[in-house]
Motif scaffolding. Sequence first.
Motif, PDB file in Angstrom:
ATOM      1  N   LEU A 166      -5.777  49.370 -71.251  1.00 29.64           N
ATOM      2  CA  LEU A 166      -5.471  49.907 -70.051  1.00 29.64           C
ATOM      3  C   LEU A 166      -4.108  49.510 -69.578  1.00 29.64           C
ATOM      4  N   GLU A 167      -3.396  50.472 -68.925  1.00 26.96           N
ATOM      5  CA  GLU A 167      -1.882  49.920 -68.419  1.00 26.96           C
ATOM      6  C   GLU A 167      -2.151  50.342 -67.064  1.00 26.96           C
ATOM      7  N   ILE A 168      -1.741  49.792 -66.215  1.00 26.43           N
ATOM      8  CA  ILE A 168      -1.988  50.015 -64.636  1.00 26.43           C
ATOM      9  C   ILE A 168      -0.660  49.191 -63.811  1.00 26.43           C
ATOM     10  N   ASP A 169      -0.374  50.209 -63.083  1.00 27.35           N
ATOM     11  CA  ASP A 169       0.601  49.427 -62.017  1.00 27.35           C
ATOM     12  C   ASP A 169      -0.089  48.798 -60.982  1.00 27.35           C
TER      13      ASP A 169
ATOM     14  N   LEU B 117      -6.880  45.078 -58.105  1.00 31.52           N
ATOM     15  CA  LEU B 117      -7.383  46.123 -59.096  1.00 31.52           C
ATOM     16  C   LEU B 117      -9.114  46.166 -59.124  1.00 31.52           C
TER      17      LEU B 117
ATOM     18  N   ILE C  29     -11.539  47.672 -62.004  1.00 34.31           N
ATOM     19  CA  ILE C  29     -11.611  48.471 -63.023  1.00 34.31           C
ATOM     20  C   ILE C  29     -12.964  48.939 -63.340  1.00 34.31           C
TER      21      ILE C  29
END
Length: 82
Positions: free
Chosen positions: A43-46, A52, A54
Amino acid sequence: MEKKEIEIFPNRLTSGEKLRINGANGLTQIVVYEYTGRMVDRLEIDANEGGLQIDTDVWPKGLLILKIETREKISTFKVVID
């Protein structure tokens, strides 16, 4: 500027429960591995200051290794999915 430590909780989850990650800020890459080393998810998350959440419903049961990479650091954690 003080660097915050990355924290995850809970580290033992039931299938489908959300994993919470605090301390990650900015672009964050999360890679999930089975204990055998096979990659399960990426996963790539800002991330923001609020943390966060998930979804874990696609992750297999058992012991998993999470590699969380931010601009400042790389951290690894063990998580158990029941």
